[in-house]
Design an enzyme around this catalytic site. Sequence first.
Site, PDB file in Angstrom:
ATOM      1  N   HIS A 179       0.843  -1.201   0.000  1.00 53.84           N
ATOM      2  CA  HIS A 179       0.000   0.000   0.000  1.00 53.84           C
ATOM      3  C   HIS A 179       0.879   1.253   0.000  1.00 53.84           C
ATOM      4  O   HIS A 179       0.664   2.171  -0.787  1.00 53.84           O
ATOM      5  CB  HIS A 179      -0.932  -0.008   1.209  1.00 53.84           C
ATOM      6  CG  HIS A 179      -1.595   1.309   1.487  1.00 53.84           C
ATOM      7  ND1 HIS A 179      -2.612   1.807   0.703  1.00 53.84           N
ATOM      8  CD2 HIS A 179      -1.367   2.257   2.443  1.00 53.84           C
ATOM      9  CE1 HIS A 179      -2.988   3.000   1.172  1.00 53.84           C
ATOM     10  NE2 HIS A 179      -2.248   3.293   2.229  1.00 53.84           N
ATOM     11  N   ASP A 203       7.013  21.103 -26.923  1.00 61.79           N
ATOM     12  CA  ASP A 203       6.975  19.763 -26.326  1.00 61.79           C
ATOM     13  C   ASP A 203       8.008  19.744 -25.208  1.00 61.79           C
ATOM     14  O   ASP A 203       8.618  20.765 -24.902  1.00 61.79           O
ATOM     15  CB  ASP A 203       7.294  18.683 -27.380  1.00 61.79           C
ATOM     16  CG  ASP A 203       6.732  17.321 -26.958  1.00 61.79           C
ATOM     17  OD1 ASP A 203       6.878  16.954 -25.783  1.00 61.79           O
ATOM     18  OD2 ASP A 203       6.136  16.632 -27.809  1.00 61.79           O
ATOM     19  N   TRP A 262       7.254  -0.094   3.808  1.00 68.99           N
ATOM     20  CA  TRP A 262       7.873   0.538   2.630  1.00 68.99           C
ATOM     21  C   TRP A 262       9.246   1.097   2.971  1.00 68.99           C
ATOM     22  O   TRP A 262      10.058   1.343   2.094  1.00 68.99           O
ATOM     23  CB  TRP A 262       6.969   1.635   2.059  1.00 68.99           C
ATOM     24  CG  TRP A 262       7.081   2.975   2.721  1.00 68.99           C
ATOM     25  CD1 TRP A 262       6.455   3.381   3.851  1.00 68.99           C
ATOM     26  CD2 TRP A 262       7.870   4.096   2.281  1.00 68.99           C
ATOM     27  NE1 TRP A 262       6.804   4.670   4.160  1.00 68.99           N
ATOM     28  CE2 TRP A 262       7.671   5.138   3.211  1.00 68.99           C
ATOM     29  CE3 TRP A 262       8.727   4.317   1.200  1.00 68.99           C
ATOM     30  CZ2 TRP A 262       8.297   6.378   3.094  1.00 68.99           C
ATOM     31  CZ3 TRP A 262       9.352   5.560   1.099  1.00 68.99           C
ATOM     32  CH2 TRP A 262       9.136   6.568   2.036  1.00 68.99           C
ATOM     33  N   SER A 301      13.244   5.735 -14.003  1.00 67.10           N
ATOM     34  CA  SER A 301      12.146   6.481 -14.620  1.00 67.10           C
ATOM     35  C   SER A 301      12.032   7.893 -14.039  1.00 67.10           C
ATOM     36  O   SER A 301      11.943   8.870 -14.776  1.00 67.10           O
ATOM     37  CB  SER A 301      10.836   5.716 -14.407  1.00 67.10           C
ATOM     38  OG  SER A 301       9.743   6.555 -14.625  1.00 67.10           O
ATOM     39  N   GLU A 327      12.177  12.918  -0.506  1.00 67.44           N
ATOM     40  CA  GLU A 327      11.053  12.257  -1.184  1.00 67.44           C
ATOM     41  C   GLU A 327       9.714  12.804  -0.684  1.00 67.44           C
ATOM     42  O   GLU A 327       8.779  13.010  -1.454  1.00 67.44           O
ATOM     43  CB  GLU A 327      11.144  10.746  -0.947  1.00 67.44           C
ATOM     44  CG  GLU A 327       9.926   9.940  -1.364  1.00 67.44           C
ATOM     45  CD  GLU A 327       9.710   9.918  -2.863  1.00 67.44           C
ATOM     46  OE1 GLU A 327      10.679  10.165  -3.601  1.00 67.44           O
ATOM     47  OE2 GLU A 327       8.561   9.683  -3.289  1.00 67.44           O
ATOM     48  N   TYR A 347       9.093  15.735   0.285  1.00 68.02           N
ATOM     49  CA  TYR A 347       8.847  17.042  -0.328  1.00 68.02           C
ATOM     50  C   TYR A 347       8.635  16.921  -1.819  1.00 68.02           C
ATOM     51  O   TYR A 347       7.931  17.743  -2.414  1.00 68.02           O
ATOM     52  CB  TYR A 347       9.979  18.009   0.021  1.00 68.02           C
ATOM     53  CG  TYR A 347       9.914  18.335   1.487  1.00 68.02           C
ATOM     54  CD1 TYR A 347       8.826  19.050   1.983  1.00 68.02           C
ATOM     55  CD2 TYR A 347      10.855  17.869   2.383  1.00 68.02           C
ATOM     56  CE1 TYR A 347       8.698  19.305   3.326  1.00 68.02           C
ATOM     57  CE2 TYR A 347      10.734  18.122   3.728  1.00 68.02           C
ATOM     58  CZ  TYR A 347       9.659  18.837   4.203  1.00 68.02           C
ATOM     59  OH  TYR A 347       9.526  19.068   5.536  1.00 68.02           O
ATOM     60  N   SER A 384      -1.065  27.136  -5.683  1.00 66.70           N
ATOM     61  CA  SER A 384      -0.714  28.526  -5.992  1.00 66.70           C
ATOM     62  C   SER A 384      -1.228  28.964  -7.359  1.00 66.70           C
ATOM     63  O   SER A 384      -1.219  30.154  -7.666  1.00 66.70           O
ATOM     64  CB  SER A 384       0.809  28.711  -5.940  1.00 66.70           C
ATOM     65  OG  SER A 384       1.301  28.295  -4.702  1.00 66.70           O
ATOM     66  N   HIS A 390      15.280  13.019  11.807  1.00 59.56           N
ATOM     67  CA  HIS A 390      14.116  13.145  12.685  1.00 59.56           C
ATOM     68  C   HIS A 390      13.177  11.948  12.549  1.00 59.56           C
ATOM     69  O   HIS A 390      12.231  11.827  13.314  1.00 59.56           O
ATOM     70  CB  HIS A 390      13.369  14.469  12.458  1.00 59.56           C
ATOM     71  CG  HIS A 390      12.686  14.605  11.137  1.00 59.56           C
ATOM     72  ND1 HIS A 390      12.517  15.808  10.512  1.00 59.56           N
ATOM     73  CD2 HIS A 390      12.128  13.705  10.322  1.00 59.56           C
ATOM     74  CE1 HIS A 390      11.879  15.624   9.380  1.00 59.56           C
ATOM     75  NE2 HIS A 390      11.638  14.360   9.233  1.00 59.56           N
ATOM     76  N   HIS A 391      13.453  11.057  11.589  1.00 56.72           N
ATOM     77  CA  HIS A 391      12.673   9.832  11.500  1.00 56.72           C
ATOM     78  C   HIS A 391      13.212   8.763  12.445  1.00 56.72           C
ATOM     79  O   HIS A 391      12.654   7.683  12.531  1.00 56.72           O
ATOM     80  CB  HIS A 391      12.701   9.278  10.069  1.00 56.72           C
ATOM     81  CG  HIS A 391      12.028  10.181   9.082  1.00 56.72           C
ATOM     82  ND1 HIS A 391      10.707  10.066   8.751  1.00 56.72           N
ATOM     83  CD2 HIS A 391      12.497  11.228   8.368  1.00 56.72           C
ATOM     84  CE1 HIS A 391      10.387  10.991   7.862  1.00 56.72           C
ATOM     85  NE2 HIS A 391      11.454  11.716   7.619  1.00 56.72           N
ATOM     86  N   LYS A 416       4.115  29.942   3.144  1.00 58.50           N
ATOM     87  CA  LYS A 416       3.243  29.525   2.043  1.00 58.50           C
ATOM     88  C   LYS A 416       1.770  29.632   2.449  1.00 58.50           C
ATOM     89  O   LYS A 416       0.953  30.188   1.720  1.00 58.50           O
ATOM     90  CB  LYS A 416       3.568  28.084   1.612  1.00 58.50           C
ATOM     91  CG  LYS A 416       4.982  27.918   1.125  1.00 58.50           C
ATOM     92  CD  LYS A 416       5.083  26.982  -0.053  1.00 58.50           C
ATOM     93  CE  LYS A 416       4.414  27.517  -1.273  1.00 58.50           C
ATOM     94  NZ  LYS A 416       5.282  28.121  -2.255  1.00 58.50           N
ATOM     95  N   ARG A 461       1.845   1.767  15.096  1.00 54.20           N
ATOM     96  CA  ARG A 461       1.470   1.601  13.702  1.00 54.20           C
ATOM     97  C   ARG A 461       1.856   0.195  13.252  1.00 54.20           C
ATOM     98  O   ARG A 461       2.589  -0.507  13.949  1.00 54.20           O
ATOM     99  CB  ARG A 461       2.161   2.650  12.829  1.00 54.20           C
ATOM    100  CG  ARG A 461       3.662   2.497  12.778  1.00 54.20           C
ATOM    101  CD  ARG A 461       4.347   3.689  12.158  1.00 54.20           C
ATOM    102  NE  ARG A 461       4.220   3.683  10.706  1.00 54.20           N
ATOM    103  CZ  ARG A 461       5.049   4.341   9.888  1.00 54.20           C
ATOM    104  NH1 ARG A 461       6.049   5.050  10.379  1.00 54.20           N
ATOM    105  NH2 ARG A 461       4.876   4.308   8.597  1.00 54.20           N
TER     106      ARG A 461
END
Lengths: 514, 176, 377
Positions: free
Chosen positions: A70, A99, A135, A163, A249, A251, A262, A296-297, A325, A444
């Site tokens: 998932h 193009d 993941w 890719s 990733e 961000y 925006s 921080h992870h 923002k 989790r």
Amino acid sequence: MTQNHKSMLALISRWLFTTNHKDIGTLYLILSGIMFFIGGIMAMMIRIQLYRPGITFIDPNFYNQLVTLHGLIMIFGAIMPAFVGLANWMIPLMIGAPDMALPRLNNWSFWILPFAFLILLSTLFLPGAAPNFGWTMYTPLSTTYGPPSTDFLIAAIHLLGISSIIGAINIIATIINLRTPSMTYMKMPLFVWSWFITAFLLIIAMPVLAGVVTMMLFDRHFGTSFFNAAGGGDPVLYQHLFWFFGHPEVYIMILPGFGIISEIIPTFSRKKIFGYTFMVLAIASIAFLSFIVWAHHMFTTGMALSAQIIFMYTTMLIAVPTGVKVFNWVATLFRGAITFETPMLFAIAFVILFSIGGFSGLMLAVVPADYQYQDTYFVVAHFHYVLVTGALFSIMAAIYYWLPKWTGHYYNETLGQLHFWITVVAVNVTFFPMHFLGLAGMPRRIADYPLQYTDFNQIISIGAFVLGLAQIIFLYNIIRTIFYGKKATSRVWEGAQGLEWSIASPAPYHTFQT
Amino acid sequence: MQTRIKIVVIICSIVVMSMFGFCFALVPLYSTFCKITGINTALRVNEFESQMDQTRTIRLELIANNNANLPWIFYPLKATVLVHPGALNKIIFFAKNNSKKSMTIQAIPSFAPLNAAYYFHKIQCFCFEQQTLKPGETKYMPVIFRIDSRIPYDLSTISLAYTLFDVTQKVARTAT
Amino acid sequence: MDEFGKSLKVSYQLNLTTGVTPLSHAIYHLHMIIFWICIGIGIVVFSFLFYAIIYHRKSKGAKAAQFHTHFRLEMAWSIIPFIILALMAIPATKVLIQIRNTDKPDLTIKITGFQWKWKYEYLDSGIQFFSNTTTPFAQIHGSQPKDQDYLLTVDHPLVIPIHKKVRFLVTSNDVIHSWWVPDFGTKQDAIPGFIIEAWTRVNKPGTYHGRCAELCGMNHAYMPIVVEALTEKDFAAWVIQQKTGVAPPATSPAVISSEKNKALPVENKSETTSLASIMQKGQQIFNTTCAVCHQLTGEGLPPTFPALKGSPIATGPVEQHIHRVAFGKPGTAMQAFKDQLTDEEIAAVITYERNAWGNNKGDIVMPADVAAIKAKG
Ligand SMILES: [Cu+2]
């Protein structure tokens, strides 16, 4: 018969060999849609299992596989290809380019993807188990203890990486070289700016992911010990390298969304974006900061105190440009002449709900508090607010916003509003209670839980099903718009500004040819 | 125009390649970083201060771990020793291969708190080499070490753990 | 909700626990400060937003203003959040330093994460034991109503004294786990090959619950943590009981390193004579200890968890079978049960495995056989 046969072949070869940015954009969006529904079905299965305590639907091993797939499918299959599809469709139109700069490569970068996902999904049918370690693929669970299918996962990630990198280089080359002469950098639409910066994040971060999964492969099969303590390696090093990719990733999955919002808010406020320069600077500083916050992870891995303190400060700092923002979007709305078409509804919901995700992000940055939040449903709530009501809402807003330009028809506004309201209610019913579960101590990625968490889990599961079913309205509305619907004008929206609105609707196959 | 695109592609490709390389370069960088902060290393280096400090006593706790249910008996002869900074000390671990085949292990040291490693100077250690024991064979494995007398005062208790990892297969693989 | 047996105790806990340690209190306060800061900012920003979408609607005749930049305003809302964050960082750093305090502990306990259980070793007194979930397989699979304490119970809880600095050295036997007790504010990842420090000082006696917080494989959800915090006196008594091998009445005794297996008395000699009763006991042990991997049907989840039904081990020479259960299979999830189960229990479970699911070997394994093979090694 042969006639049919021939036209079938022609159709296939048109889409297989197309180098047209609009075709490729469409292909990306279709793939993203398919992956979104596959990932969504996995989420539904997870929610059925979690509806009640006990093993009621799927066994814990399969549950872990679903959790892993998932995540991977939604990140690499749904969100990222959708943004790349939007970039392919809109960047040339917005900067007045005929193009993309590298049309042939563009074709390859798309056609790699279906194969990558076939490989990834084939792991479900291999003997043994599909990847079942989340993941994030933490070692040694993914190396020494990983199922044989892990090698397929690594192959798929390599393809996805290639890719993305080709796609990113293409976008950079297009933006640098193919702008219409009058469009200077500081006149570029914010969607283009946000993708420009995202593309740099991609070419910096994706090779690191490729490197780290390569090391995993070596550890698994060639006796190296990058992440194996027995040979002088360190499982925590894996986490450092993974999150060095992983945080940019995050961000990559939100900056293009910032760009979309925006574009949409000024259109429906009939007012120019507030603080254009600050908006560009904010994106750039978020991108820069994303490379110095990765740890921080991993605040509970036992890293040095000094490292914890530094990463806490840098992480808190991200709130500053993100705040700019949000403030600027509100200032754009302020004293505008606002109307609430579906894209605008999604954009406003984005501003509010993404901010909630931002707030929980700020809470997670505070290391002592993170000791309690880490690896709980509080984190799950946080990143679903950022990725569903953030990234996904911006994609939905973008599709409603540009669909008339792509198809030449207006979508059905009533269905659009219906889709929005069901989605926005369901998304909060689904993800808000996760904050409570996390704070109450539910980790989790668990397939089963003590009885005290039952009530909120039932609410969440019901919300998730409503959320999933509401997307059928979305799908129907899109398909319907392709064939029917009121003819769209070239301007489409009353307040729309920018080059993409100066061409006919639907956008002709070739635009801005010189 | 075509050449300008080429330049962009070339520069970007260089960035991609170097980031891929950078990822691998981080591995040695990280272990240097770990040496400095004292995570997961068999420190053999450093000049150090060996002035004996009789006034201070440090409590050293010794811990033995078997990874992945390794069928060995492994424990320190003394679970706790008191040492003076700067003094030369010897501690001994006992190991017995309780399995029915010859096995090779690698011992990995780990300190708590982390920064204790920085002040811990090993002169001889069974963790420097892999250890092979035949079935039922036993071995007394020494560590000779000195604690740097510049060790901060708040480090009064240090835990030193050795974890045994089975590397029999890995050794066999490199041998062939 | 009659499926859950007794009526479900509804718990709509919305907020973080304040907990029972200085650290958990400090964390809770920090959590509330940052929460209210977020609420405050949210109220200000969303007020403007809602004001705009209510009063500046085109349908209300609003005309769009022309302004689109204001340097000073934008600088202000870059700098003010920065100042708020800087102020927030001060208490956060203070609490963090407190969490990482390395002062002399009163007691050190090594915690080892296993797939899927915890092992506790009291380094000062030599007491050590495994802590397994005791939730019956039948409750997990719904063939039996779930107790109120479903997934909250273990056979041997960690026992610690209150008002003492208890230091934990956390490590792992296999993959990364994370030892977490919310009431203590203690969460520490368990990483193979490393010992990492954490500490707590509980100020209220009681039973506290926690869980493994890092995905560690199939039964990640089934490794609960239970901690009993006792008064100093009760704790001292508990230590003596553990050391002398006299079982405390409340919990069954833990295994002490020096005198393994002496602790568990044989429950009822006469009962263990018939195959049926041995099978019954074996089945009980199998269902709680083995079935999570090998499944109730004995069919396992190949290739990770092999089948026992018709397997070469379960139908081959009995010595090999005993050896496998007693010593495990290194490098796999199959652990050595010689220190976790008594000879009696190992004999019963092997008897069960060799006669269930059509294996029908007819063997009755004696505790003495197990003891002999354990002695040989
Ligand atoms: Cu675990």
